[in-house]
Design a protein around this motif. Structure first.
Motif, PDB file in Angstrom:
ATOM      1  N   GLU A 145       0.891  -1.352  -0.193  1.00 22.17           N
ATOM      2  CA  GLU A 145       0.100   0.115  -0.003  1.00 22.17           C
ATOM      3  C   GLU A 145       1.046   1.343   0.129  1.00 22.17           C
ATOM      4  O   GLU A 145       0.454   2.223  -0.722  1.00 22.17           O
ATOM      5  N   MET A 149       2.144   0.736  -4.462  1.00 21.82           N
ATOM      6  CA  MET A 149       1.030   1.307  -5.083  1.00 21.82           C
ATOM      7  C   MET A 149       1.270   2.912  -5.266  1.00 21.82           C
ATOM      8  O   MET A 149       0.913   3.457  -6.428  1.00 21.82           O
ATOM      9  N   LYS A 150       1.911   3.515  -4.431  1.00 20.92           N
ATOM     10  CA  LYS A 150       2.320   4.791  -4.554  1.00 20.92           C
ATOM     11  C   LYS A 150       3.213   5.006  -5.683  1.00 20.92           C
ATOM     12  O   LYS A 150       3.088   5.932  -6.577  1.00 20.92           O
ATOM     13  N   TRP A 151       4.364   4.201  -5.834  1.00 25.33           N
ATOM     14  CA  TRP A 151       5.189   4.224  -6.943  1.00 25.33           C
ATOM     15  C   TRP A 151       4.579   3.806  -8.226  1.00 25.33           C
ATOM     16  O   TRP A 151       4.567   4.486  -9.374  1.00 25.33           O
ATOM     17  N   ARG A 152       3.743   3.007  -8.255  1.00 29.63           N
ATOM     18  CA  ARG A 152       2.932   2.535  -9.407  1.00 29.63           C
ATOM     19  C   ARG A 152       2.118   3.493  -9.876  1.00 29.63           C
ATOM     20  O   ARG A 152       2.081   4.053 -11.136  1.00 29.63           O
ATOM     21  N   ASP A 153       1.263   4.223  -9.029  1.00 26.60           N
ATOM     22  CA  ASP A 153       0.344   5.034  -9.354  1.00 26.60           C
ATOM     23  C   ASP A 153       1.093   6.647  -9.676  1.00 26.60           C
ATOM     24  O   ASP A 153       0.249   7.504 -10.496  1.00 26.60           O
ATOM     25  N   GLY A 154       2.512   6.736  -9.298  1.00 24.59           N
ATOM     26  CA  GLY A 154       3.008   7.851  -9.494  1.00 24.59           C
ATOM     27  C   GLY A 154       3.594   7.743 -11.210  1.00 24.59           C
ATOM     28  O   GLY A 154       4.275   8.799 -11.577  1.00 24.59           O
ATOM     29  N   GLY A 155       3.072   6.881 -12.070  1.00 28.75           N
ATOM     30  CA  GLY A 155       3.435   6.634 -13.377  1.00 28.75           C
ATOM     31  C   GLY A 155       4.712   6.154 -13.519  1.00 28.75           C
ATOM     32  O   GLY A 155       5.289   6.182 -14.555  1.00 28.75           O
TER      33      GLY A 155
END
Length: 163
Positions: A145, A149-155
């Motif tokens: 979480e 997720m933060k890394w992935r959602d950061g593009g």
């Protein structure tokens, strides 16, 4: 039987920073009617000491970098090779910090049919929400979480392999 051999014992492991951890991910297409979307899955393995799934993990030894240790553990425990994409952070494996895990995202490029721990480990590709639900340890859920997720959602996933 695998020609690869897993390292055993703890006499060469680093204890300064504790243990390390690796997570694998891959991208695949999911066709939904005319619309096609990317699905990100994470690689998990069974625990040999109880229910639930884990990320491949193990000790960081004196003769390797933390990235080399992460890639080695993914190969030994899950039979995968790939590119380390990003350092996701450190996570304490238990209250009181018996083990400090360095978490990496690995873009899996090859799944071996034979690997050192295949007789004890089963690898499973699951979506991130499924992984969060079936993680054996709270700190692994937090790593998903708060790190992945933060890394992935950061593009950042599209920078290699997933577009």
């Amino acid at each position: 039987m695998s020609e690869l051999v897993a390292r055993t014992g703890r006499h060469q492991q680093r204890y300064e920073s504790g243990c390390r951890l690796i997570a694998g991910f891959r991208c695949s297409e999911d066709s939904n009617g005319n619309k096609s979307e990317k699905i990100v899955e994470v690689l998990m393995i069974n625990s040999t000491s109880g229910p639930g799934l884990l990320f491949p993990k193990g000790g960081w030894e004196n003769d390797e970098t933390v990235e080399e240790a992460a890639a080695r553990e993914a190969l030994e425990e899950a039979g995968v090779r790939g590119d380390i994409m990003h350092f996701l952070g450190h996570y304490e494996s238990s209250p009181g910090g018996r083990c400090r895990a360095a978490m990496f995202a690995l873009l899996v490029k090859e799944e071996l049919s034979s690997w050192p721990e295949q007789s004890r480990r089963v690898r499973s590709w699951v979506t991130v929400p499924e992984a969060i639900q079936c993680c054996r340890h709270l700190w692994m859920r937090e790593a998903l979480e708060n790190g992945f997720m933060k890394w992935r959602d950061g593009g950042m996933v599209p920078t290699r392999g997933c577009k």
